[in-house]
Each structure stands twice: as C-alpha cells, then as structure tokens.
Write a protein that holds these residues in place. Structure first.
Motif, PDB file in Angstrom:
ATOM      1  N   ARG A  55       0.832  -1.211   0.000  1.00  0.00           N
ATOM      2  CA  ARG A  55       0.000   0.000   0.000  1.00  0.00           C
ATOM      3  C   ARG A  55       0.864   1.257   0.000  1.00  0.00           C
ATOM      4  NH1 ARG A  55      -5.176   1.645   3.592  1.00  0.00           N
ATOM      5  NH2 ARG A  55      -5.021   3.866   3.258  1.00  0.00           N
ATOM      6  N   ARG A  77      -9.059  -0.652 -12.016  1.00  0.00           N
ATOM      7  CA  ARG A  77      -9.367  -1.115 -10.661  1.00  0.00           C
ATOM      8  C   ARG A  77     -10.879  -1.191 -10.440  1.00  0.00           C
ATOM      9  NH1 ARG A  77      -4.755  -1.951  -8.045  1.00  0.00           N
ATOM     10  NH2 ARG A  77      -3.015  -0.599  -8.548  1.00  0.00           N
ATOM     11  N   ASP A  81     -11.170   1.358  -5.688  1.00  0.00           N
ATOM     12  CA  ASP A  81      -9.877   0.862  -5.225  1.00  0.00           C
ATOM     13  C   ASP A  81      -8.728   1.697  -5.784  1.00  0.00           C
ATOM     14  OD1 ASP A  81      -8.170  -0.865  -3.834  1.00  0.00           O
ATOM     15  OD2 ASP A  81      -7.878  -2.120  -5.594  1.00  0.00           O
ATOM     16  N   TRP A  82      -9.037   2.777  -6.437  1.00  0.00           N
ATOM     17  CA  TRP A  82      -8.015   3.676  -6.960  1.00  0.00           C
ATOM     18  C   TRP A  82      -7.887   4.929  -6.099  1.00  0.00           C
ATOM     19  CZ3 TRP A  82     -10.454   8.106  -9.115  1.00  0.00           C
ATOM     20  CH2 TRP A  82     -11.810   7.957  -9.399  1.00  0.00           C
ATOM     21  N   GLN A  98     -11.068   8.828  -0.433  1.00  0.00           N
ATOM     22  CA  GLN A  98     -12.228   7.933  -0.476  1.00  0.00           C
ATOM     23  C   GLN A  98     -13.530   8.704  -0.284  1.00  0.00           C
ATOM     24  OE1 GLN A  98     -10.888   5.237   2.595  1.00  0.00           O
ATOM     25  NE2 GLN A  98     -10.193   3.722   1.086  1.00  0.00           N
TER      26      GLN A  98
END
Length: 169
Positions: A55, A77, A81-82, A98
């Motif tokens: 990560r 993705r 998830d990007w 997010q």
C-alpha cells in the motif's frame, strides 16, 4: 539497535504520519524489517506487514502519475480501489480521497480535479468511474458532470489547500 517491538512501534508511528518523507522512511524500514524478519515474531504477522508495504509503495508511486495514467488506473481497478492513486495525485490522505470519490453529488471530485488541473475530459471519466457501482440515473450523472464547470479554479484551489492543511493539523 532496536528490538522487534521497538521497530514495530516505530513503523506504527511512521504509518500514522501522512507526509511523503515519513512514507519513504517507512518503506525503507519496513523493507528492511521484512528482509530481516525477527525469529521471535510469528510468521502470521508478516502478511499484514507485506500488505502495508504494498500500500505504501502504491501511495509513493501515485505521486508520479500523470492525468492519463490516473484515468487508466481508475479504469483498471474495481470500485473505488483507486483512491490511493487519487490521493497521491491530489496530495491528500487516502481517507479523504475515499470520501471525495464517494460524495454523491460529485462536487468534491470536481473541486479536487479542477484544483489539480485535470482536464474536463479526465474529470468526466473519473466521475463516471467513481459512480459506476451506484448506477445513478442519467440526469443525476449529468448533474455530477456539470459540477466541473460550476466551480472556479481559484475556489477549487483554495478548497483543496484547506483540505490539505486539515490533514497536516
């Protein structure tokens, strides 16, 4: 030389620091820690630390993306998830990225993209990709896309700077 517990404590401290410098130190120390795994630690911990290393490396690589690469990552993705790459691109932490990607009106995404000098085309692609799991109505999608034109660059830059400073505080 620090013992395993002290080294893990140091890694936790570095993980909590969102600065690029701390991330680089963490990658270095975590790589060394995994390469010289202490005998007194269970192997079951290793997988978690390997995921953390992956990560942190993604976060570091995200700072080198250009507009086209960011859109390509978002297309490849699943779901959002990007967010790691988006966070690195606009210079905010992953949690905020997010939230920006999940914000239902698309205004936060428009602000971030405009402040980061992403083109309208790139914003449109990212807005559609961020909403792909929601399957919004066509009129809602058009409304999201209109946000880019409705925010001024100076307003967007000011807002993004505020978001960044809140992270640092």
């Amino acid at each position: 030389m620090l013992n395993a517990k002290e080294r893990l404590t140091r890694l936790v401290e570095l993980a909590a620091d969102p600065s690029p410098e701390a991330r680089v130190r963490m990658i270095e120390q975590l790589t060394d820690f995994l390469s010289n795994w202490p005998d007194d630690l269970p192997q079951s911990m290793r997988a978690t630390l390997e995921k953390l290393l992956a990560r942190k490396q993604r976060e570091a690589d995200a700072g080198n993306l250009d507009e086209r690469s960011l859109v390509a990552v978002a297309r490849q993705r699943v779901a959002n998830d990007w967010a790691i790459e988006f966070a690195g691109f606009i210079g905010v932490d992953v949690g905020l990225a997010q939230k920006i990607l999940r914000e239902p009106t698309g205004q936060a995404l428009a602000i971030a993209c405009k402040a980061a000098y992403l083109s309208r085309t790139a914003f449109s692609a990212l807005a559609v990709l961020a909403a792909r799991d929601e399957m919004p109505k066509t009129e809602d999608m058009y409304s999201r896309l209109a946000n880019y034109d409705n925010v001024s660059r100076s307003e967007a830059i000011s807002t993004l700077e505020t978001w960044r400073s809140q992270r640092a505080a």
